[in-house]
Design an enzyme around this catalytic site. Structure first.
Site, PDB file in Angstrom:
ATOM      1  N   HIS A   1      39.768  49.309  40.361  1.00  0.00           N
ATOM      2  CA  HIS A   1      41.208  49.592  40.389  1.00  0.00           C
ATOM      3  C   HIS A   1      41.349  51.118  40.304  1.00  0.00           C
ATOM      4  CE1 HIS A   1      41.070  45.717  38.122  1.00  0.00           C
ATOM      5  NE2 HIS A   1      42.250  45.447  38.625  1.00  0.00           N
TER       6      HIS A   1
ATOM      7  N   ASP B   1      40.892  52.378  36.791  1.00  0.00           N
ATOM      8  CA  ASP B   1      39.559  52.355  36.168  1.00  0.00           C
ATOM      9  C   ASP B   1      38.830  53.670  36.356  1.00  0.00           C
ATOM     10  OD1 ASP B   1      40.079  49.613  36.056  1.00  0.00           O
ATOM     11  OD2 ASP B   1      38.912  49.204  37.867  1.00  0.00           O
TER      12      ASP B   1
ATOM     13  N   GLU C   1      39.033  33.081  41.283  1.00  0.00           N
ATOM     14  CA  GLU C   1      38.287  33.411  40.065  1.00  0.00           C
ATOM     15  C   GLU C   1      38.087  32.162  39.213  1.00  0.00           C
ATOM     16  OE1 GLU C   1      39.243  37.041  38.118  1.00  0.00           O
ATOM     17  OE2 GLU C   1      38.994  36.178  36.125  1.00  0.00           O
TER      18      GLU C   1
END
Ligand code: XLS
Ligand code: NI
Ligand code: NI
Length: 435
Positions: free
Chosen positions: A101, A104, A268
């Site tokens: 991201h 990050d 996920e």
């Protein structure tokens, strides 16, 4: 090695199932051929920058437990230290991919322009590293849930200024993903949902989210990005209710806004569990629609009710997930991203390596079991037997007929159903031979 953080740890090697070296692969052998393809090319592992390098070990009851040489992360110069250590870890693991991201990789600035400049600086640094290293970018994404500006959503925010900020942020992240040769771009709607319907115009928010995603696709074509746009379903957390609840909800959403041929799903494991599904259910829903893009591999705690993002450790579950992936032809641009983090007491550099080794080994075992089941063909044969009636010309013709003609055949006694065993226990026993 560009940084001493992992200096004591050698590149991880495949040593086979009998090895007792805790920092060796016992099952993941990148060059081993499974169903005609190298294991590395099947699994396409990615390291998640956020869990391994940005998360500091906090939970709702306590803050940072880790101490890392790239802390504090709000100091601009530490972003490069973090990148050095990250690429060292990619090399040690032989990780073919990574994911990030914006939040990050760079500290937030005081303005959009300042955040942008810091972000560009890190992307330049990544580009430089990637020119000499093997690790590629599986996907980039924007963190539009952490900062307080996103508290009421990004594209679904009641404030159009936040929609605009989201659009500028995604443009920036798509440009960088494109520049680094990323193979996908992901949108996970962290706060695209609501806390209470008392203050939420749900219909308007969905329309804005649909328009936003169309703008993403328009921009992808404008810049010539050839990767896949992916949305990641999750039912709740951080929002009480998220609009991308599960695979089926996302597929309905994509069709409603004309995106079914442009956008696929990043599924996920932990989010499937939060939605009350199994992981293979989510994968089967997506593959039935031709919309499986990529997976975030992790495991959720079955008791806690929140997203625990642990490394996977259950071979039978992982095997069924890869069974459905392989059956649908395997990944194209997608891969296996470890959206997984250490437990907050796992303080050491070695823990980071061990977590990934375990996850990679579990996935390798699951892949091999799935391939063996497919090659043996037992489940496929059982399925063909169970649906054999539909292969007859009469059954096919029935689908093109109408209720009156079907009624006549049933009423005339030509048709009298005879129930047959579903053989679930036998099929479960069959699967257990492989896992
Ligand atoms: C959080 C999500 C997130 C996405 C990327 O639950 O899984 O990590 O994968 O924004
Ligand atoms: Ni998650
Ligand atoms: Ni995820």
């Amino acid at each position: 090695m560009t940084h001493p953080f992992f200096a004591d740890i050698a590149p991880v090697q495949y040593e086979g199932p009998d090895s007792d070296n805790p920092l060796a692969f016992r099952h993941y052998n990148p060059d081993e051929v499974v169903m005609g393809k190298r294991m590395e090319d099947h699994l396409r592992f990615a390291v998640a920058y956020w869990h391994s390098f940005a998360w500091e070990g906090g939970d709702p009851f306590g803050g940072q437990t880790f101490q890392r040489p790239w802390y504090p992360q709000d100091a601009v110069e530490n972003a490069k230290v973090k990148a050095d250590v990250a690429f060292d870890m990619f090399d040690i693991l032989g990780a073919p991919y990574f994911c990030w991201h914006d939040a990050d990789i760079r500290p937030e600035g005081d303005s959009f322009a300042e955040s942008f400049d810091r972000f560009q600086g890190v992307i330049d640094y990544f580009e430089d590293k990637m020119s000499t290293r093997k690790t590629k970018l599986l996907w980039g994404t924007a963190n539009m849930f952490g900062h307080r500006r996103w508290m009421a959503g990004a594209s679904t925010n009641p404030d159009p200024d936040v929609f605009a900020y989201a659009a500028a942020t995604v443009k920036m992240c798509m440009d960088a993903t494109h520049r680094l040769g990323g193979e996908n771009y992901v949108l996970w709607g962290g706060r695209e949902g609501y806390e209470t319907l008392l203050n939420t115009d749900l219909g308007q928010e969905l329309d804005h989210m649909g328009r936003f995603l169309n703008m993403v696709v328009e921009y992808k074509h404008k810049i010539g990005f050839k990767g896949t746009i992916l949305v990641e379903p999750k039912p709740q957390e951080p929002s009480k209710h998220q609009y991308d609840f599960d695979a089926a909800t996302c597929i309905g959403f994509l069709r409603k806004y004309g995106l079914e041929n442009e956008v696929k799903l990043n599924l996920e494991q932990g989010h499937a569990i939060l939605a009350g599904h199994s992981f293979e259910h989510e994968i089967a829903v997506a593959t039935a629609e031709g919309m499986l893009g990529s997976i975030d591999m992790n495991r959720n705690d079955y008791q806690s009710g929140w997203d625990t993002d642990q490394f996977p450790n259950n071979v039978p579950e992982v095997a069924l997930a890869y069974y459905h992936i392989l059956k649908s032809g395997g990944f194209t641009t997608g891969g296996t991203n470890f959206d997984a983090k250490l437990r907050r007491q796992s303080l050491d550099a070695e823990d980071l390596i061990a977590g990934h080794i375990g996850g990679m080994d579990i996935c390798a075992r699951g892949l091999k079991a799935a391939a063996a089941m497919l090659e043996d063909g037992g489940l496929e044969k059982a399925l063909a037997d169970r649906y054999a009636g539909w292969a007859t010309p009469e059954a096919k013709a029935m689908l093109d007929s109408d209720f009156d003609s079907i009624f006549a055949r049933v009423h005339g006694g030509e048709i009298a159903p005879e129930p047959r065993s579903g053989r679930q226990e036998q099929l479960e026993n069959y699967v257990n031979r492989f896992v």
